[in-house]
Structures are given as C-alpha cells and as structure tokens.
Design an enzyme around this catalytic site. Structure first.
Site, PDB file in Angstrom:
ATOM      1  N   LYS A  77       0.829  -1.220   0.000  1.00 44.40           N
ATOM      2  CA  LYS A  77       0.000   0.000   0.000  1.00 44.40           C
ATOM      3  C   LYS A  77       0.857   1.261   0.000  1.00 44.40           C
ATOM      4  CE  LYS A  77      -2.266  -0.535   3.866  1.00 44.40           C
ATOM      5  NZ  LYS A  77      -1.806  -1.831   4.397  1.00 44.40           N
ATOM      6  N   ARG A  84      -9.562   0.972   9.010  1.00 47.26           N
ATOM      7  CA  ARG A  84      -9.141  -0.396   9.305  1.00 47.26           C
ATOM      8  C   ARG A  84     -10.208  -1.168  10.055  1.00 47.26           C
ATOM      9  NH1 ARG A  84      -3.155   0.611   9.099  1.00 47.26           N
ATOM     10  NH2 ARG A  84      -2.066  -1.319   9.492  1.00 47.26           N
ATOM     11  N   ARG A 104      11.698  -6.918   5.872  1.00 50.40           N
ATOM     12  CA  ARG A 104      11.568  -5.488   5.612  1.00 50.40           C
ATOM     13  C   ARG A 104      12.487  -4.664   6.521  1.00 50.40           C
ATOM     14  NH1 ARG A 104       5.635  -2.827   5.117  1.00 50.40           N
ATOM     15  NH2 ARG A 104       5.626  -2.629   7.364  1.00 50.40           N
ATOM     16  N   ARG A 115      11.456  -2.435  12.006  1.00 48.88           N
ATOM     17  CA  ARG A 115      10.403  -1.896  12.873  1.00 48.88           C
ATOM     18  C   ARG A 115      10.042  -2.910  13.948  1.00 48.88           C
ATOM     19  NH1 ARG A 115       5.762   0.197   8.816  1.00 48.88           N
ATOM     20  NH2 ARG A 115       4.516  -0.874  10.380  1.00 48.88           N
ATOM     21  N   ARG A 158      -0.560  -8.966  13.600  1.00 54.21           N
ATOM     22  CA  ARG A 158      -1.095  -7.941  12.684  1.00 54.21           C
ATOM     23  C   ARG A 158      -1.946  -8.579  11.581  1.00 54.21           C
ATOM     24  NH1 ARG A 158       4.067  -5.098  10.713  1.00 54.21           N
ATOM     25  NH2 ARG A 158       2.702  -3.650   9.627  1.00 54.21           N
TER      26      ARG A 158
END
Ligand code: AMP
Length: 214
Positions: A13, A88, A127, A160, A171
């Site tokens: 996204k 969300r 990531r 992160r 998540r």
C-alpha cells in the site's frame, strides 16, 4: 479523486500510494506514518499509540478517526487524497463516511490490494525501514546498495518493532478479523477495485491506474 488503499500489512500500500502521489498530485494520508511520527516525538498521542502498535494491535478507533478528521481539513486535500492504512475497522469506515458527508464529499474508489498470507510473512520479516526518511527496503527482494544504509538519504536502516515475526502474525490476524470485513462493506457500495498485489511494482501500479481511470 478521493481514494482508499485497502490491503493487509505488507501488501505494498505504502509503495503504491507514493506512486499515486506522483501521478495525481494529491497527498497520501498514512495513519501508520502519522502515528510513528508521534511515537518518535514522544507526544502524548505517541506514548498511548505505542502500546498498541508494539503488539500489532489497532490503536482505538476514536484516536485514529480524530487524526484523519483533522488531516482531511487541510487545504492540500481539496483536490483529493489517498488514504493509506485507514479505515481499518467498520466503525472507522462509518466515521469516515459521516465526516466526508459533512464536507459534502465522498470516496470515489477503494483499491484493495490482494496478497496471500505466506507471501506477506516473507515480505514483512525481511523489511527494513530508514530511520530518517522512512524509505523501505527488503533484505532479499530489494536490498540497499550498502547494507544497513539508506540509498536515498544515507540514514540508518532498522527493523520496525512491529515487523518482528510474532507481531506480524498478530497484525495479520487483526487484519483478517477487523479490516477484511471492509472489503464487503465497500463492495456493497460498488466502490471496490480488487488488484492482484503479487508481481512487479510497476505492473501492479499500471493495474491500479487502469482500475481508477476506467
Ligand atoms: P501501518 O504502517 O499502516 O502498518 O500501521 C502500523 C500500526 O499503526 C498498526 O499496526 C496499528 O497499530 C497502527 N495503525 C495504523 N493505522 C491505523 C488505523 N487506521 N486504526 C488503528 N490503528 C492503526
């Protein structure tokens, strides 16, 4: 052009939103970026939000709805906006509908980027994010020229807290339970444009542009 980008964490996204900003010259509104900014600045909002974010849970609806309501009033949103990571939950979507209604505006397109779970896990665990400018890399699929250093600004790359495997699973579960129902919500309103999110970034972007401009 008032657009929502919908998709699980790691679906791309943020990457696609940036490309849309370049093409359409409208701002990207990322609640995740706004919240991470508040965490970095250690504002009261940031301190509260961090408790949820570190566990992969959603920040309470009233908090994020307040942030977006205020952000949408910015004059840079007059020509449109790209919502990335909001709404969300169904209550967030309903709050957005009423806020836009008050402004005599509405959503034009909801782009839903679809990626299977096992692919998301691979993407998210590898990531790395730039501490300074927020640029994203992947240790296997898109590494920086020099390990640990951002190509764009020379900043330090880090993982992160919420990109650790256990948090990622949380998540993804939160997405299934709380966010995926938005697909039906927007399909019913005939706003949903489903896009296959597996493949080259440029090809996915072409498909998004086509879906929006058709
Ligand atoms: P993101 O960068 O969009 O994956 O967001 C990172 C984290 O910020 C999420 O895991 C949530 O804890 C929080 N967050 C971002 N957007 C929202 C939202 N619309 N509602 C609730 N929490 C959010």
């Amino acid at each position: 052009m008032n657009i929502i980008l919908l998709g699980p964490p790691g679906s791309g996204k943020g990457t696609q939103a940036q490309k849309m900003v370049e093409r359409y010259h409208i701002p990207q509104i990322s609640t995740g970026d706004i919240l991470r900014g508040a965490v970095k600045e250690q504002t009261p909002l940031g301190v509260e939000a961090k408790r949820y974010m570190d566990q992969g849970q959603l920040v309470p609806d009233e908090v994020v709805v307040g942030i977006v309501r205020e952000r949408l009033r910015g004059s840079d949103c007059d020509g449109g906006f790209i919502l990335d990571g909001f709404p969300r939950t169904v209550p967030q979507a309903e709050a957005l509908d009423s806020t836009l209604g008050e402004m005599q505006r509405s959503i034009n397109h909801v782009v839903s980027i679809e990626v299977p779970n096992e692919e998301l896990l691979k993407r998210l665990t590898g990531r790395r994010t730039c501490r300074n400018c927020g640029a994203m890399y992947h240790i296997i699929f898109g590494p920086p020229t020099k390990e640990g250093i951002c190509d764009k600004c020379g900043g330090e790359l880090y993982q992160r807290d919420d990109d650790q495997e256990e948090t990622i699973r949380a998540r993804l579960q939160v997405y299934e339970e709380q966010t995926a129902p938005l697909i039906a919500y927007y399909r019913k309103k005939e706003l949903l444009r489903a896009i296959d999110g597996v493949g080259e970034v440029e090809e996915i972007f072409r498909n998004i542009v086509q879906a929006i401009e058709d």
